[in-house]
Design a protein around this motif. Sequence first.
Motif, PDB file in Angstrom:
ATOM      1  N   PRO A  16      27.006 -28.825   5.083  1.00 37.18           N
ATOM      2  CA  PRO A  16      27.895 -29.982   5.640  1.00 37.18           C
ATOM      3  C   PRO A  16      28.874 -30.181   4.524  1.00 37.18           C
ATOM      4  CG  PRO A  16      25.488 -30.659   5.556  1.00 37.18           C
ATOM      5  CD  PRO A  16      25.490 -29.229   4.931  1.00 37.18           C
ATOM      6  N   GLU A  17      30.285 -30.489   5.004  1.00 37.78           N
ATOM      7  CA  GLU A  17      31.186 -30.652   4.013  1.00 37.78           C
ATOM      8  C   GLU A  17      31.001 -31.396   3.001  1.00 37.78           C
ATOM      9  OE1 GLU A  17      35.938 -31.287   4.380  1.00 37.78           O
ATOM     10  OE2 GLU A  17      34.734 -31.799   6.166  1.00 37.78           O
ATOM     11  N   ASP A  18      30.244 -32.729   3.028  1.00 37.87           N
ATOM     12  CA  ASP A  18      30.247 -33.354   1.812  1.00 37.87           C
ATOM     13  C   ASP A  18      29.287 -32.771   0.650  1.00 37.87           C
ATOM     14  OD1 ASP A  18      27.625 -33.505   3.514  1.00 37.87           O
ATOM     15  OD2 ASP A  18      27.076 -35.544   2.861  1.00 37.87           O
ATOM     16  N   ILE A  19      28.356 -31.742   1.201  1.00 35.93           N
ATOM     17  CA  ILE A  19      27.450 -31.124   0.184  1.00 35.93           C
ATOM     18  C   ILE A  19      28.039 -30.210  -0.153  1.00 35.93           C
ATOM     19  CG2 ILE A  19      25.446 -29.712   0.084  1.00 35.93           C
ATOM     20  CD1 ILE A  19      23.807 -31.207   1.668  1.00 35.93           C
ATOM     21  N   ARG A  20      29.292 -29.330   0.562  1.00 37.38           N
ATOM     22  CA  ARG A  20      29.895 -28.166  -0.310  1.00 37.38           C
ATOM     23  C   ARG A  20      30.727 -28.922  -1.091  1.00 37.38           C
ATOM     24  NH1 ARG A  20      31.219 -26.505   5.198  1.00 37.38           N
ATOM     25  NH2 ARG A  20      33.197 -27.203   5.139  1.00 37.38           N
ATOM     26  N   THR A  21      31.300 -29.964  -0.884  1.00 43.71           N
ATOM     27  CA  THR A  21      32.429 -30.518  -2.015  1.00 43.71           C
ATOM     28  C   THR A  21      31.688 -30.944  -3.344  1.00 43.71           C
ATOM     29  OG1 THR A  21      33.537 -31.844  -0.246  1.00 43.71           O
ATOM     30  CG2 THR A  21      33.816 -32.755  -2.273  1.00 43.71           C
ATOM     31  N   ILE A  22      30.289 -31.488  -3.125  1.00 42.59           N
ATOM     32  CA  ILE A  22      29.427 -31.786  -4.327  1.00 42.59           C
ATOM     33  C   ILE A  22      29.091 -30.504  -4.847  1.00 42.59           C
ATOM     34  CG2 ILE A  22      27.336 -32.925  -5.333  1.00 42.59           C
ATOM     35  CD1 ILE A  22      27.468 -34.850  -2.933  1.00 42.59           C
ATOM     36  N   VAL A  23      28.731 -29.461  -4.349  1.00 41.27           N
ATOM     37  CA  VAL A  23      28.396 -28.115  -5.055  1.00 41.27           C
ATOM     38  C   VAL A  23      29.473 -27.607  -5.772  1.00 41.27           C
ATOM     39  CG1 VAL A  23      27.611 -25.975  -4.692  1.00 41.27           C
ATOM     40  CG2 VAL A  23      26.494 -27.983  -3.290  1.00 41.27           C
ATOM     41  N   ALA A  24      30.682 -27.557  -5.051  1.00 40.58           N
ATOM     42  CA  ALA A  24      31.772 -26.863  -5.526  1.00 40.58           C
ATOM     43  C   ALA A  24      32.219 -27.693  -6.733  1.00 40.58           C
ATOM     44  CB  ALA A  24      32.911 -26.862  -4.685  1.00 40.58           C
ATOM     45  N   LYS A  25      32.384 -28.928  -6.877  1.00 44.49           N
ATOM     46  CA  LYS A  25      32.849 -29.744  -7.907  1.00 44.49           C
ATOM     47  C   LYS A  25      31.945 -29.597  -9.097  1.00 44.49           C
ATOM     48  CE  LYS A  25      31.325 -33.877  -8.487  1.00 44.49           C
ATOM     49  NZ  LYS A  25      30.743 -35.198  -8.294  1.00 44.49           N
ATOM     50  N   ASN A  26      30.592 -29.183  -8.792  1.00 46.12           N
ATOM     51  CA  ASN A  26      29.648 -29.237 -10.197  1.00 46.12           C
ATOM     52  C   ASN A  26      29.656 -27.865 -10.499  1.00 46.12           C
ATOM     53  OD1 ASN A  26      27.977 -31.696 -10.883  1.00 46.12           O
ATOM     54  ND2 ASN A  26      28.185 -31.924  -8.545  1.00 46.12           N
ATOM     55  N   ILE A  27      29.952 -26.824  -9.483  1.00 47.11           N
ATOM     56  CA  ILE A  27      30.074 -25.434 -10.358  1.00 47.11           C
ATOM     57  C   ILE A  27      31.256 -25.440 -10.855  1.00 47.11           C
ATOM     58  CG2 ILE A  27      30.375 -22.921  -9.488  1.00 47.11           C
ATOM     59  CD1 ILE A  27      28.694 -23.654  -6.874  1.00 47.11           C
ATOM     60  N   ASN A  28      32.311 -25.881 -10.554  1.00 54.32           N
ATOM     61  CA  ASN A  28      33.715 -25.534 -11.248  1.00 54.32           C
ATOM     62  C   ASN A  28      33.606 -26.365 -12.426  1.00 54.32           C
ATOM     63  OD1 ASN A  28      35.157 -23.849  -9.248  1.00 54.32           O
ATOM     64  ND2 ASN A  28      35.426 -25.704  -8.158  1.00 54.32           N
ATOM     65  N   ALA A  29      33.079 -27.629 -12.629  1.00 57.60           N
ATOM     66  CA  ALA A  29      33.141 -28.263 -13.838  1.00 57.60           C
ATOM     67  C   ALA A  29      32.165 -27.471 -15.079  1.00 57.60           C
ATOM     68  CB  ALA A  29      32.460 -29.757 -13.669  1.00 57.60           C
ATOM     69  N   ALA A  30      30.914 -27.044 -14.318  1.00 55.51           N
ATOM     70  CA  ALA A  30      29.945 -26.325 -15.166  1.00 55.51           C
ATOM     71  C   ALA A  30      30.799 -25.078 -15.901  1.00 55.51           C
ATOM     72  CB  ALA A  30      28.866 -25.947 -14.461  1.00 55.51           C
ATOM     73  N   GLY A  31      31.590 -24.489 -15.037  1.00 58.89           N
ATOM     74  CA  GLY A  31      32.173 -23.222 -15.177  1.00 58.89           C
ATOM     75  C   GLY A  31      33.164 -23.604 -16.460  1.00 58.89           C
ATOM     76  N   GLU A  32      33.861 -24.788 -16.501  1.00 58.04           N
ATOM     77  CA  GLU A  32      34.913 -25.006 -17.448  1.00 58.04           C
ATOM     78  C   GLU A  32      34.054 -25.558 -18.852  1.00 58.04           C
ATOM     79  OE1 GLU A  32      38.922 -26.338 -16.442  1.00 58.04           O
ATOM     80  OE2 GLU A  32      38.017 -27.762 -15.189  1.00 58.04           O
ATOM     81  N   LYS A  33      32.874 -25.983 -18.492  1.00 58.11           N
ATOM     82  CA  LYS A  33      32.098 -26.262 -19.803  1.00 58.11           C
ATOM     83  C   LYS A  33      31.548 -25.121 -20.446  1.00 58.11           C
ATOM     84  CE  LYS A  33      30.605 -30.678 -18.304  1.00 58.11           C
ATOM     85  NZ  LYS A  33      29.346 -31.567 -17.422  1.00 58.11           N
ATOM     86  N   GLU A  34      31.283 -23.984 -19.575  1.00 61.28           N
ATOM     87  CA  GLU A  34      30.803 -22.680 -19.898  1.00 61.28           C
ATOM     88  C   GLU A  34      31.842 -21.963 -21.005  1.00 61.28           C
ATOM     89  OE1 GLU A  34      29.931 -18.326 -19.528  1.00 61.28           O
ATOM     90  OE2 GLU A  34      31.777 -19.617 -18.842  1.00 61.28           O
ATOM     91  N   ARG A  35      33.216 -22.204 -20.205  1.00 62.99           N
ATOM     92  CA  ARG A  35      34.254 -21.509 -21.001  1.00 62.99           C
ATOM     93  C   ARG A  35      34.284 -22.027 -22.341  1.00 62.99           C
ATOM     94  NH1 ARG A  35      39.442 -22.184 -16.887  1.00 62.99           N
ATOM     95  NH2 ARG A  35      38.434 -20.905 -15.200  1.00 62.99           N
ATOM     96  N   ALA A  36      34.055 -23.373 -22.637  1.00 60.67           N
ATOM     97  CA  ALA A  36      34.234 -23.849 -24.052  1.00 60.67           C
ATOM     98  C   ALA A  36      33.143 -23.472 -24.886  1.00 60.67           C
ATOM     99  CB  ALA A  36      34.176 -25.455 -23.900  1.00 60.67           C
ATOM    100  N   ASP A  37      31.915 -23.472 -24.319  1.00 65.30           N
ATOM    101  CA  ASP A  37      30.529 -23.031 -24.894  1.00 65.30           C
ATOM    102  C   ASP A  37      30.552 -21.646 -25.598  1.00 65.30           C
ATOM    103  OD1 ASP A  37      29.254 -25.438 -24.232  1.00 65.30           O
ATOM    104  OD2 ASP A  37      28.306 -24.536 -22.454  1.00 65.30           O
ATOM    105  N   VAL A  38      31.276 -20.593 -24.607  1.00 64.44           N
ATOM    106  CA  VAL A  38      31.780 -19.127 -24.846  1.00 64.44           C
ATOM    107  C   VAL A  38      32.478 -19.158 -26.178  1.00 64.44           C
ATOM    108  CG1 VAL A  38      32.188 -17.076 -24.120  1.00 64.44           C
ATOM    109  CG2 VAL A  38      30.847 -18.217 -22.920  1.00 64.44           C
ATOM    110  N   ALA A  39      33.557 -19.883 -26.274  1.00 62.53           N
ATOM    111  CA  ALA A  39      34.553 -19.835 -27.057  1.00 62.53           C
ATOM    112  C   ALA A  39      33.969 -20.371 -28.491  1.00 62.53           C
ATOM    113  CB  ALA A  39      35.726 -20.570 -26.883  1.00 62.53           C
TER     114      ALA A  39
END
Length: 339
Positions: free
Chosen positions: A258-281
Motif C-alpha cells: 500500500p502507498e502509505d507503507i511504501r512511503t514509510i519504507v522508502a523514507k526509512n531506507i533513505n534515512a538509513a542510507g545517509e546515516k550509513e554514509r556518515a558511518d563509513v566516512a
Amino acid sequence: MSVSRRALLKATAATAVTGAVFAPFVARAQQAEFSYKYANNLPDTHPMNMRAKEMAAAIKQETNGRFDLQIFPTSQLGSDTDTLSQLRSGGVEFFTLSPLILSTLVPNASVSGIGFAFPDYASVWKAMDGELGAYVRGQIAKFGLVAMDKIWDNGFRQTTSSTKPIQTPADLENFKIRVPVSPLWTSMYKAFGSAPASINFAEVYSALQTKIVDGQENPLAIIATAKLYEVQKYCSLTNHMWDGFWFLANRRAWMALPEDIRTIVAKNINAAGEKERADVAKLNASLQQDLSAKGLVFNQPDPAPFRDKLRAAGFYAEWKAKFGDEAWTVLENAVGKLS
C-alpha cells in the motif's frame, strides 16, 4: 465445596472457549501483513547491516507491525549474481548491490564507477544525489527494479597485495588481482596490463589465502570487516574507484505494498542510507591506523599517472562509446573532462 467446584469448572470452560475464540485474532495481530527479505553481501558488523537493523525496527514500529523486514547479510542467500536473479524473480524483495556488478544487468549503471573519475566525496554526493544518480535510477527502472533515492556508501576502493605495494601503473602489469564480476573492472585492469580474475565476494578471502590471486581492491571498511588484512601485506591508497550500493526492490513486490507503507519504507531506507554514509566516512578516518596495527603496510600513490595511463590506453574513449553520449555528458558534468 461442590458449588465452588462447579463455579470453577464453568470459569475454566469459559476461559478455554474465550481463548479458543480470541487466540487466532491475537496471532493475526502480531503477524506482519507483509514480510519481505532483504539480502546483502556484507558482514554483520559492517555499518550497512547495523543501520539496516535500526531501519527494520523503525519500519516495523511506524507501520504498527504491518511490515517486517528480514535481513540476510554475508551472502546467506547466494552470491551477488545469484541474489540478483532472485531479486528479479521475486524470491528476494530487496537487495543492495554495487552499480558496477548491477551493470551485468543494467549496462549504464556502472557509469558512476569509472576509474579515477571522482576526486573526493563532495563530488560523489553532488553527482549521486543529483543528475547522475537520477539518470542511473532511470536506467535501473527499465529492468523491472526500483532503486531508492539515496545510494549507500561502499567507499573509495583501495588496492591490497600480498607481494608488493602499488606505487605506479607499472606495478599493476601482470598483477593477479581479484575483481568483482563486472566488465568495467576487468576492462580497467586489462588497460593497466594486469591479470584480473572475476570472483564473487564470498570467495575472496579463500582466493587470497590460496594465492589464486595476489591482490584485491575494496574500500577500507570491507578490508577490515572481512579481515582481508589476515591474507594481505600491503594496502595502496589508490582511490581508483568510488563505489556504492543501490538499495534495490523487486518492482512487483514494491508495488504490492500500500502507498502509505511504501512511503514509510522508502523514507526509512533513505534515512538509513545517509546515516550509513556518515558511518563509513567516520570508519575510514580511523581504519588506516587500526589496519596498520594489524600489519598492513600503507602507501599513497599519485593518481595522475594512473589516469594518464587509462587515457592513453583508450579506456575512457572505449567506455564513452559503450555508455553513450548522454551518460558520459552527465558524468563529465559532475567530474570534469575525462576522455
